[in-house]
Design a protein around this motif. Structure first.
Motif, short mmCIF file in Angstrom:
data_model
loop_
_atom_site.label_atom_id
_atom_site.label_comp_id
_atom_site.label_asym_id
_atom_site.label_seq_id
_atom_site.Cartn_x
_atom_site.Cartn_y
_atom_site.Cartn_z
N UNK A 147 -30.55 -4.55 5.79
CA UNK A 147 -30.14 -4.23 7.35
C UNK A 147 -30.32 -5.48 8.01
N UNK A 148 -31.35 -6.19 7.87
CA UNK A 148 -31.55 -7.41 8.72
C UNK A 148 -30.32 -8.66 8.25
N UNK A 149 -30.03 -8.84 6.99
CA UNK A 149 -28.89 -9.61 6.64
C UNK A 149 -27.67 -9.12 7.20
N UNK A 150 -27.24 -7.90 7.29
CA UNK A 150 -25.94 -7.49 7.83
C UNK A 150 -26.01 -7.97 9.22
N UNK A 151 -27.29 -7.54 10.13
CA UNK A 151 -27.24 -7.84 11.36
C UNK A 151 -27.04 -9.05 11.88
N UNK A 152 -27.61 -9.76 10.92
CA UNK A 152 -27.46 -11.39 11.10
C UNK A 152 -26.03 -11.81 11.06
N UNK A 153 -25.23 -11.26 9.95
CA UNK A 153 -23.93 -11.46 9.96
C UNK A 153 -23.17 -11.18 11.11
N UNK A 154 -23.40 -10.09 11.81
CA UNK A 154 -22.62 -9.54 12.91
C UNK A 154 -23.04 -10.40 14.07
N UNK A 155 -24.03 -10.98 14.27
CA UNK A 155 -24.28 -11.60 15.69
C UNK A 155 -23.88 -13.22 15.54
N UNK A 156 -23.65 -13.61 14.36
CA UNK A 156 -23.55 -14.93 13.89
C UNK A 156 -21.88 -15.15 14.52
N UNK A 157 -21.64 -16.22 15.30
CA UNK A 157 -20.30 -16.61 15.66
C UNK A 157 -19.23 -16.61 14.75
N UNK A 158 -18.19 -15.94 14.90
CA UNK A 158 -17.09 -16.01 13.89
C UNK A 158 -16.44 -17.49 14.08
N UNK A 159 -15.26 -17.64 13.26
CA UNK A 159 -14.66 -18.85 13.35
C UNK A 159 -13.66 -19.21 14.46
N UNK A 160 -13.09 -18.12 14.82
CA UNK A 160 -12.15 -18.04 15.93
C UNK A 160 -13.07 -17.65 17.12
N UNK A 161 -12.64 -18.28 18.40
CA UNK A 161 -13.49 -18.17 19.49
C UNK A 161 -12.75 -16.98 20.17
N UNK A 162 -13.69 -16.14 20.58
CA UNK A 162 -13.46 -14.82 21.34
C UNK A 162 -12.60 -15.27 22.61
N UNK A 163 -11.65 -14.60 23.00
CA UNK A 163 -10.76 -14.76 24.16
C UNK A 163 -11.62 -14.41 25.39
N UNK A 164 -11.34 -15.06 26.55
CA UNK A 164 -11.94 -14.44 27.81
C UNK A 164 -12.89 -15.49 28.09
N UNK A 165 -13.40 -15.53 29.33
CA UNK A 165 -14.20 -16.40 29.89
C UNK A 165 -15.66 -16.27 29.33
N UNK A 166 -16.43 -17.26 28.94
CA UNK A 166 -17.61 -17.19 28.47
C UNK A 166 -18.80 -17.47 29.38
N UNK A 167 -20.05 -17.36 28.89
CA UNK A 167 -21.20 -17.33 29.89
C UNK A 167 -21.85 -18.78 29.79
N UNK A 168 -21.25 -19.97 29.55
CA UNK A 168 -21.80 -21.14 29.44
C UNK A 168 -22.25 -21.63 30.76
N UNK A 169 -23.71 -21.36 31.11
CA UNK A 169 -24.44 -22.10 32.28
C UNK A 169 -25.55 -22.91 31.84
N UNK A 170 -25.22 -24.27 32.66
CA UNK A 170 -26.06 -25.16 32.33
C UNK A 170 -27.69 -24.75 32.67
N UNK A 171 -28.45 -25.14 31.89
CA UNK A 171 -30.05 -24.68 32.01
C UNK A 171 -30.47 -25.86 33.10
#
Length: 363
Positions: free
Chosen positions: A34-58
Motif C-alpha cells: 500500500x505504501x509503495x502504490x501511494x508513493x507512486x501516486x504522489x510522485x510527479x508525473x513526467x508531464x506537467x499538470x495544466x493550470x496555475x501552480x502554487x510556487x510561492x517563494x519561502x
C-alpha cells in the motif's frame, strides 16, 4: 488495473483481514504494498499538470500552511492576521490558488499560506488536493482550520488525507537505523524489547521493496507502519495546530470541550475572539526564539532582535549576522537564562535561550 484500483483492493483486504498473531505477517506485507502504490501516486508525473501552480517563494522566519475544508474561515483569518487581502465569501471554493501573507509577531515575520479548501480524496488528486498537499510538505507547521459546528469529523478526514501522502502530524521520527548494503544479507538487531515487529516481518517488508541486503537497528519499539516510513524516506514530520473556528455558533460547553484537547486552540475569525492566543501558540509550536546583540561599551539593541529556532547555538547567531564572522570568532559574552552567570564567556557550540543578549568578540 490502475494504481487507484490497486490501492482500493489492498485497503479492502486489510479491512477484511482479522488482526491476530497469525495474520500479522500478511498485514505487514499488505501495508508495504500500500505504501509503495501511494508513493507512486504522489510522485510527479513526467508531464506537467495544466493550470496555475502554487510556487510561492519561502520567505520570513517560518512558514505556516493553512489547510482545511472549504468555507471554514481560512481567508478570513488571513485577512485578519496579515495585511494581505484574500477574497472571502459564504460560498465554497472562494480561494482557488495559494495566497501568501505575513504575520508580524514578536519581531518575527511568519509566512502564512492561505491554500484552497481540501475535499475528501485530495490525496488521490481530487480538487486541487495534490498541489495543496505539496505546499503543506514544505511548511514548518500545519495550521488546520476546522469548523466548530461540525465537530471532529473534518479533523479525522483531513488527518487521513495527509497521512496517506506521507505527512505525519505531531509525531516523532521513528528511532530506527536503516542502511542499504551491496552484499551480506539482512543484519537485524534491536536495543529494546520488540512487541509490534520482529525479524521475520522486517525481512518480509524489505523483500516487498526488493531490498535483500541491509542493516536494520531498532532503538525503540516501533510498529511495521513506522518501519515502512523509514524505508520510504519521503515522510515529513510536522507539528500541527488545530484551530476550531466559529465558536460563537456553538455552546460554551462545546467550546470548553474542544479547548481542552491537545494541540488545539478555539477562535472566532468574524468576531476576532482568542486570536492573540492563536498567535502565542504559533510562536510556541514553531519553536522560535528572539535574541539581541550588543557592541562593546554600548547598550543592547532591543529594537532589532534576531529570530532563531529553539536549540540554536552561537554559531547560528554568527551565520545570521554574517557568514564571515565564524572564521574570525574568538569568543562571545552572553547575558541571559542560558548562562550560569552574566556575562558568561562561551564558544560557538553554546546553546542560546529566548531573549539572551550576545556580544561577539573577534580575534
Amino acid at each position: 488495473m490502475g494504481i487507484l484500483d490497486k490501492i482500493s483492493e489492498i485497503e479492502k483486504e486489510i479491512t477484511r483481514t482479522q488482526k491476530n498473531k497469525a495474520t500479522e505477517y500478511h498485514l505487514g506485507v499488505l501495508k508495504a504494498k500500500l505504501a509503495k502504490y501511494r508513493a507512486q501516486l504522489i510522485e510527479p508525473s513526467g508531464k506537467k499538470e495544466k493550470g496555475e501552480g502554487f510556487d510561492v517563494m519561502k520567505s520570513g522566519d517560518a512558514r505556516v500552511a493553512l489547510i482545511g475544508f472549504p468555507s471554514v474561515g481560512k481567508s478570513t483569518l488571513l485577512n485578519t492576521l496579515t495585511d494581505t487581502h484574500s477574497e472571502s465569501a459564504s460560498y465554497e471554493f472562494t480561494t482557488l490558488t495559494c495566497i501568501p501573507g505575513v504575520i508580524q509577531y514578536e519581531g518575527a515575520n511568519i509566512q502564512l499560506l492561505d491554500l484552497p479548501g481540501i475535499i475528501e480524496g485530495a490525496s488521490q488528486g481530487k480538487g486541487r488536493g495534490r498541489q495543496v498537499i505539496a505546499v503543506a510538505r514544505t511548511a514548518d507547521l500545519v495550521l488546520m482550520m476546522l469548523d466548530a459546528t461540525k465537530g471532529e469529523i473534518q479533523r479525522k478526514l483531513l488527518e487521513k488525507e495527509l497521512e496517506t501522502v506521507g505527512i505525519r502530524l505531531n509525531k516523532c521520527k521513528p528511532n530506527i537505523y536503516f542502511k542499504e548494503k551491496k552484499a551480506g544479507g539482512i543484519a537485524f538487531n534491536s536495543t529494546c524489547l520488540l512487541t509490534k515487529c520482529d525479524e521475520k516481518l522486517v525481512q518480509m517488508i524489505l523483500h516487498e521493496y526488493k531490498i535483500f541486503n541491509a542493516e536494520v537497528l531498532f532503538r525503540e519499539d516501533c510498529s511495521p507502519d513506522e518501519f515502512i516510513d523509514v524505508i520510504a524516506r519521503n515522510r515529513v514530520y510536522l507539528p500541527c495546530l488545530y484551530a476550531f473556528n466559529k465558536i460563537d455558533q456553538v455552546s460554551i460547553e462545546e467550546v470548553d470541550r474542544l479547548a481542552r484537547q491537545p494541540f488545539t486552540v478555539v477562535v472566532s475569525c468574524n468576531m476576532k475572539l482568542n486570536l492573540d492566543c492563536l498567535l502565542e501558540y504559533l510562536w510556541e509550536y514553531l519553536a522560535l526564539i528572539r535574541i539581541y546583540t550588543k557592541k562593546r561599551g554600548q547598550s543592547p539593541d532591543f529594537e532589532d532582535g534576531i529570530i532563531l529556532r529553539r536549540g540554536s547555538t552561537i554559531e547560528h547567531v554568527c551565520h545570521s549576522i554574517h557568514r564571515s564572522i565564524v572564521s574570525v570568532f574568538k569568543y562571545a559574552l552572553v547575558w541571559g537564562t542560558s548562562t550560569k552567570y552574566s556575562p558568561q564567556r562561551v564558544g560557538l557550540q553554546h546553546v542560546v535561550n529566548h531573549e539572551d543578549v550576545i556580544q561577539i568578540v573577534k580575534k
